[in-house]
Scaffold this active site. Structure first.
Site, PDB file in Angstrom:
ATOM      1  N   LYS A  37      -3.479   3.220  -2.812  1.00  0.00           N
ATOM      2  CA  LYS A  37      -4.539   4.168  -3.155  1.00  0.00           C
ATOM      3  C   LYS A  37      -4.363   5.365  -2.240  1.00  0.00           C
ATOM      4  O   LYS A  37      -4.319   5.221  -1.035  1.00  0.00           O
ATOM      5  CB  LYS A  37      -5.910   3.557  -2.886  1.00  0.00           C
ATOM      6  CG  LYS A  37      -6.143   2.261  -3.586  1.00  0.00           C
ATOM      7  CD  LYS A  37      -7.628   1.978  -3.580  1.00  0.00           C
ATOM      8  CE  LYS A  37      -7.892   0.607  -4.136  1.00  0.00           C
ATOM      9  NZ  LYS A  37      -8.074  -0.404  -3.171  1.00  0.00           N
TER      10      LYS A  37
ATOM     11  N   MET B 268     -10.893   6.563   7.929  1.00  0.00           N
ATOM     12  CA  MET B 268     -11.109   7.266   6.659  1.00  0.00           C
ATOM     13  C   MET B 268     -12.155   8.359   6.829  1.00  0.00           C
ATOM     14  O   MET B 268     -12.995   8.571   5.956  1.00  0.00           O
ATOM     15  CB  MET B 268     -11.574   6.285   5.569  1.00  0.00           C
ATOM     16  CG  MET B 268     -10.540   5.257   5.223  1.00  0.00           C
ATOM     17  SD  MET B 268     -11.142   4.031   4.060  1.00  0.00           S
ATOM     18  CE  MET B 268     -11.840   2.819   5.157  1.00  0.00           C
TER      19      MET B 268
ATOM     20  N   ASP C  48       0.838  -1.200   0.000  1.00  0.00           N
ATOM     21  CA  ASP C  48       0.000   0.000   0.000  1.00  0.00           C
ATOM     22  C   ASP C  48       0.872   1.250   0.000  1.00  0.00           C
ATOM     23  O   ASP C  48       2.052   1.193   0.339  1.00  0.00           O
ATOM     24  CB  ASP C  48      -0.838   0.037   1.292  1.00  0.00           C
ATOM     25  CG  ASP C  48      -1.987  -0.951   1.254  1.00  0.00           C
ATOM     26  OD1 ASP C  48      -2.216  -1.558   0.196  1.00  0.00           O
ATOM     27  OD2 ASP C  48      -2.661  -1.095   2.292  1.00  0.00           O
TER      28      ASP C  48
END
Ligand code: SAH
Length: 255
Positions: A62, A172, A41
C-alpha cells in the site's frame, strides 16, 4: 486451482526491518531462502527480495497516493497462497506486530485453520534512533516512549489525545505532524522541545531533519520515502554537525 487434498502450508509473518537488506533477522533471511511464495509490502526493497530468488513474489503493498491492495484482498491472497504453496512468507516492513495490520492477517489464517509463525523485525523507530545517534530514552530526562499514529480507520474518531510519554514517535505522520505539534504545545510542552524527522531510515536515501515543536507546527517539507517524526527532550542533539544531513523538501505524501 488449489488441490483440496494437499494440506495447507505454513505462513511466516516476517519483519523485514526498516529497509536496509542486512537489517532483517538471520531467521527471517533463512526463511525467505526457503519460501515458495513471498507476499511483500511496497517498502520492501529489491535487495531484500534477492534473498528469495526461488520464490514467487507478490507485491501487495500500500503506497500513499498510489493504488493500494485492499486489506481484505491481501488476507484472502494469503490464505489461498498457503493452500497452494508449502512455505509462504508474508514480509512486512519493520516489525510485523506494529502498525502492520497483522491482527487481520493472523485472524484470516486462524479462521482458515492455517498454521503460522511470526518473526520479529527492527521497527522503524529504533532504526531512526540509531540513524540519528540519539537514544529514545535518557537517564534523568526520558524514561517512557510511545510509538503512535494519528492515522485512523475510516470509522474511528480522530485521535485528539496524544500519548502521555516523554518521547513520542509518530508513525505515518508526515502530514499530521503539524497538528501533533499544535496539540503538544496546547498541552504545555515547550516550544523548544527537540524534534527529529527521519526519512528512509537505514537506506542510502536516508535524510534527517532537526527542528523544534514551534517549527514543526508550520508543517514538514515534502518527502518521497517513509517518514518518522520523533519528539522529546531525549532527542536533543549532542553534536548537530556530526549527524544532521540535508533538510528534506516539502512533504507531499505522509506515510
Ligand atoms: N511495521 C512497520 C511500520 C508500518 S507503518 C515498522 O515496524 O516499522 C509505516 C510507517 O512506518 C511509515 O509511514 C513511516 O512512518 C514508518 N517507516 C517505515 N519504514 C521507515 C523508514 N525506513 N524510515 C522512516 N520511517 C519508516
Amino acid at each position: 486451482m488449489t488441490d483440496p487434498y494437499q494440506p495447507p502450508g505454513k505462513v511466516y509473518l516476517i519483519g523485514a526491518g526498516p529497509g536496509a537488506a542486512d537489517l532483517i533477522t538471520v531467521r527471517g533471511a533463512r526463511l525467505l531462502a526457503q519460501a515458495d511464495a513471498v507476499l511483500h509490502d511496497a517498502l520492501v526493497t529489491e535487495e531484500m527480495l534477492a534473498y528469495c530468488p526461488q520464490a514467487v513474489k507478490i507485491n501487495v503493498g500500500k503506497r500513499c497516493g498510489k493504488k493500494s491492495t485492499a486489506q481484505r484482498f491481501i488476507n484472502k491472497l494469503l490464505v489461498n497462497s498457503a493452500r497452494k504453496y508449502q512455505t509462504v512468507v508474508r514480509l512486512k516492513g519493520g516489525d510485523p506486530m506494529l502498525f502492520g495490520r497483522a491482527d487481520e492477517e493472523l485472524h484470516a489464517l486462524e479462521e482458515a485453520g492455517i498454521e503460522y509463525k511470526v518473526v520479529p523485525g527492527i521497527t522503524a523507530a529504533l532504526a531512526a534512533a540509531s540513524a540519528v545517534g540519539v537514544p529514545l530514552t535518557r537517564r534523568g530526562v526520558a524514561r517512557s516512549v510511545a510509538f503512535f499514529t494519528s492515522s485512523t480507520a475510516p470509522d474511528e474518531p480522530d485521535q485528539a489525545k496524544l500519548p502521555d510519554c516523554d518521547t513520542l514517535v509518530q508513525y505515518m505522520g508526515g502530514r499530521e505532524a503539524a497538528l501533533t505539534a499544535q496539540r503538544l504545545l496546547e498541552q504545555g510542552r515547550s516550544a523548544r522541545t527537540p524534534v527529529v524527522v527521519v526519512e528512509n531510515a537505514s537506506l542510502p536515501e536516508q535524510r534527517i531533519l532537526r527542528l523544534d515543536l514551534r517549527t514543526l507546527q508550520l508543517g514538514l517539507p515534502a518527502a518521497s520515502g517513509p517518514v518518522l517524526v520523533m519528539i522529546g527532550e531525549a532527542l536533543a542533539s549532542r553534536n548537530v554537525a556530526l549527524h544532521a544531513q540535508q533538510p528534506v523538501q516539502l512533504l507531499a505524501c505522509a506515510r
